[in-house]
Design an enzyme around this catalytic site. Structure first.
Site, PDB file in Angstrom:
ATOM      1  N   HIS A 166      -1.269  -8.736   2.649  1.00  0.00           N
ATOM      2  CA  HIS A 166      -2.651  -8.248   2.584  1.00  0.00           C
ATOM      3  C   HIS A 166      -3.478  -9.315   1.869  1.00  0.00           C
ATOM      4  O   HIS A 166      -2.949 -10.059   1.037  1.00  0.00           O
ATOM      5  CB  HIS A 166      -2.625  -6.948   1.762  1.00  0.00           C
ATOM      6  CG  HIS A 166      -3.919  -6.209   1.688  1.00  0.00           C
ATOM      7  ND1 HIS A 166      -4.925  -6.566   0.824  1.00  0.00           N
ATOM      8  CD2 HIS A 166      -4.375  -5.113   2.349  1.00  0.00           C
ATOM      9  CE1 HIS A 166      -5.927  -5.721   0.958  1.00  0.00           C
ATOM     10  NE2 HIS A 166      -5.626  -4.821   1.876  1.00  0.00           N
ATOM     11  N   ASP A 218       4.321  -6.365  -4.007  1.00  0.00           N
ATOM     12  CA  ASP A 218       3.125  -5.574  -3.736  1.00  0.00           C
ATOM     13  C   ASP A 218       3.600  -4.241  -3.154  1.00  0.00           C
ATOM     14  O   ASP A 218       4.008  -4.162  -1.988  1.00  0.00           O
ATOM     15  CB  ASP A 218       2.237  -6.341  -2.750  1.00  0.00           C
ATOM     16  CG  ASP A 218       1.051  -5.515  -2.283  1.00  0.00           C
ATOM     17  OD1 ASP A 218       0.971  -4.316  -2.614  1.00  0.00           O
ATOM     18  OD2 ASP A 218       0.189  -6.072  -1.568  1.00  0.00           O
ATOM     19  N   GLN A 261       1.832  -0.032  -0.307  1.00  0.00           N
ATOM     20  CA  GLN A 261       2.254   0.903   0.749  1.00  0.00           C
ATOM     21  C   GLN A 261       3.590   1.565   0.415  1.00  0.00           C
ATOM     22  O   GLN A 261       3.763   2.764   0.599  1.00  0.00           O
ATOM     23  CB  GLN A 261       2.357   0.171   2.096  1.00  0.00           C
ATOM     24  CG  GLN A 261       1.032  -0.359   2.617  1.00  0.00           C
ATOM     25  CD  GLN A 261       0.019   0.748   2.902  1.00  0.00           C
ATOM     26  OE1 GLN A 261       0.383   1.893   3.178  1.00  0.00           O
ATOM     27  NE2 GLN A 261      -1.253   0.417   2.828  1.00  0.00           N
ATOM     28  N   LYS A 274      -3.186   5.651  -2.861  1.00  0.00           N
ATOM     29  CA  LYS A 274      -2.305   5.767  -1.687  1.00  0.00           C
ATOM     30  C   LYS A 274      -1.115   6.673  -2.011  1.00  0.00           C
ATOM     31  O   LYS A 274      -0.295   6.974  -1.165  1.00  0.00           O
ATOM     32  CB  LYS A 274      -1.828   4.382  -1.252  1.00  0.00           C
ATOM     33  CG  LYS A 274      -2.978   3.467  -0.792  1.00  0.00           C
ATOM     34  CD  LYS A 274      -2.452   2.179  -0.251  1.00  0.00           C
ATOM     35  CE  LYS A 274      -3.437   1.042  -0.305  1.00  0.00           C
ATOM     36  NZ  LYS A 274      -4.476   1.075   0.711  1.00  0.00           N
ATOM     37  N   CYS A 327      -7.349  -6.179   6.592  1.00  0.00           N
ATOM     38  CA  CYS A 327      -7.266  -7.130   5.470  1.00  0.00           C
ATOM     39  C   CYS A 327      -6.021  -8.004   5.570  1.00  0.00           C
ATOM     40  O   CYS A 327      -5.356  -8.279   4.563  1.00  0.00           O
ATOM     41  CB  CYS A 327      -7.297  -6.416   4.123  1.00  0.00           C
ATOM     42  SG  CYS A 327      -8.774  -5.468   3.858  1.00  0.00           S
TER      43      CYS A 327
END
Ligand code: C6P
Length: 406
Positions: A123, A200, A203, A226, A364
């Site tokens: 991202h 990261d 998600q 999220k 993104c």
């Protein structure tokens, strides 16, 4: 614990509404997921009963607010299996957490000719902060490519991991492809060369059971919104020794021990990295989201999502003209696709008229779009509150799109 989808949906009042006169089918959970009643109630209760600034007041409201904020930190700690609460830094979200590491770890550790290793499926939030610090320090950004299925080229990762690499930053799960990366292997390989790894988890946090101790990652970042929590708050987990050695990211209130015009000394962890009044209600709301998630069977929820993903993939694939982008063996909850002869934005607009909310665009991840030779994709992304019937409505609506553009 039974996984009762009807009961679960009742906890998410937003799902009950109609969109353009049709039942709302929300398939944009990778952008942000909805909030259960428990989170909404917690936010309302905080502002109606406990609202105060933290770590500052001697009065009862401030004491209660501080207690709830620090309790939320402990909930996050246990949720991701961190060793200590002071390894949990509250940030504005994933993006700010990565910027914090890029600035506070990157600046002292990157010199001319050094390298930062990321991947082609990142991202922008895990690209641009590294690009900025590399530019400032004269360091180089190296990128691990992905194969046609959207899986990381591990052979290339090993080749690119060099004596010049100072940090590896990689997504745990791709927001475009759904690919779940072999992060444990990546971490082991990097650690063999004493290179720290940032994951990261924006998600992954909502779909996988994350255990930072077992993964042995050095940094793990995610956003509350999220994970069924509020917007504007997120988490940086960092190993204590690394965080201790890093200078503060921002200056201001709460991050200091003492200030004179000649010299300022800094507060201990985690406060050193939490300058200014934080998103107090947000952090407490994140704690409530974690409490809520503990009331459902996470494994069953993940199983339900996997079944939905398989069903949606199979039905989508059977529509002529559909191309799924991201067919990794190990993937979760996200399907990016294109439909021959129809721009993704047109797909999104027509689906919206049918009450179906999806995301279209570059997500993104412009370099990844380039890799797959598309300017944009349409993307559905699932949460455990989605149903098979919703997938059917989505598929029927997509067939209407085809009709319109015939
Ligand atoms: N992806 C999506 O629709 P923030 O905006 O800081 O909460 O999260 C940024 C981010 C970082 N990494 C990954 C893998 C992400 O998916 C995201 C957010 C959303 O895909 C909004 S662009």
């Amino acid at each position: 614990m039974k996984f009762d989808i009807v009961k679960i949906r009742e906890e998410f009042p937003i799902l009950r509404q109609k969109a353009h006169g049709k039942p709302l089918v929300y398939l944009d959970n990778a952008a942000t997921s909805h909030k259960p009643r428990a989170v909404l109630k917690t936010l309302e209760q905080f502002y109606t009963e406990d609202n105060a600034n933290i770590h500052r007041g001697v009065h009862i409201l401030s004491e209660r607010a501080t207690e709830a904020y620090e309790a939320a930190r402990a909930k996050v700690q246990h949720f991701i299996h961190a060793n200590r609460p002071d390894e949990i830094i509250f940030t504005r979200g994933t993006t700010e957490a990565i910027n914090l590491v890029a600035q506070s770890y990157g600046r002292p550790n990157l010199n001319a000719g050094d390298e930062v290793l990321i991947t082609e499926m990142e991202h922008h939030s895990n690209i641009v902060p590294w690009q900025m610090i590399c530019e400032e320090r004269g360091a180089l950004l190296k990128v691990v490519p992905v194969n046609d299925a959207g899986e990381l080229r591990l052979d290339q990762f090993e080749k690119l991991l060099s004596s010049k690499t100072r940090i590896v930053a990689v997504t745990h799960m791709s927001n475009v492809l759904g690919t779940i990366n072999p992060v444990k292997e990546i971490i082991q390989k990097a650690h063999q060369k004493n290179i720290p790894v940032l994951l990261d988890g924006a998600q992954a946090i909502a779909h996988l059971a994350v255990n930072v101790e077992e993964l042995d990652c050095d940094f793990y970042v995610f956003s509350a919104h999220k994970l069924y929590g509020p917007t504007g708050v997120g988490v940086l987990y960092g190993k204590r020794a690394l965080l201790e050695a890093m200078p503060p990211y921002q200056g201001g209130g709460d991050m200091i021990r003492s200030v004179t015009f000649e010299k300022t000394t800094y507060n201990q962890l985690p406060y050193k990295f939490e300058a200014g009044t934080p998103n107090i209600a947000g952090a407490i709301g994140l704690g409530a989201a974690i409490d809520y998630l503990r009331t459902i069977d996470f494994e069953k929820a993940a199983h339900h999502e996997r079944e939905l993903l398989a069903y949606a993939t199979e039905t989508l694939q059977s529509i002529p003209g559909v191309r799924i982008i991201g067919t990794a063996k190990n993937k979760a909850s996200v399907i990016s696709f294109s439909l021959e002869g129809v721009h993704p934005h047109d797909i999104g607009t027509i689906l919206d008229q049918e009450g179906v909310a999806i995301r279209t665009g570059h997500h993104c991840a412009q370099p990844l779009m380039k890799r797959f030779g598309v300017p944009a994709t349409a993307r559905i992304s699932l949460a455990f509150y989605n149903t098979r019937e919703e997938i059917d409505i989505f598929i029927r609506s997509l067939k209407k799109v085809k009709e319109v553009f015939k």
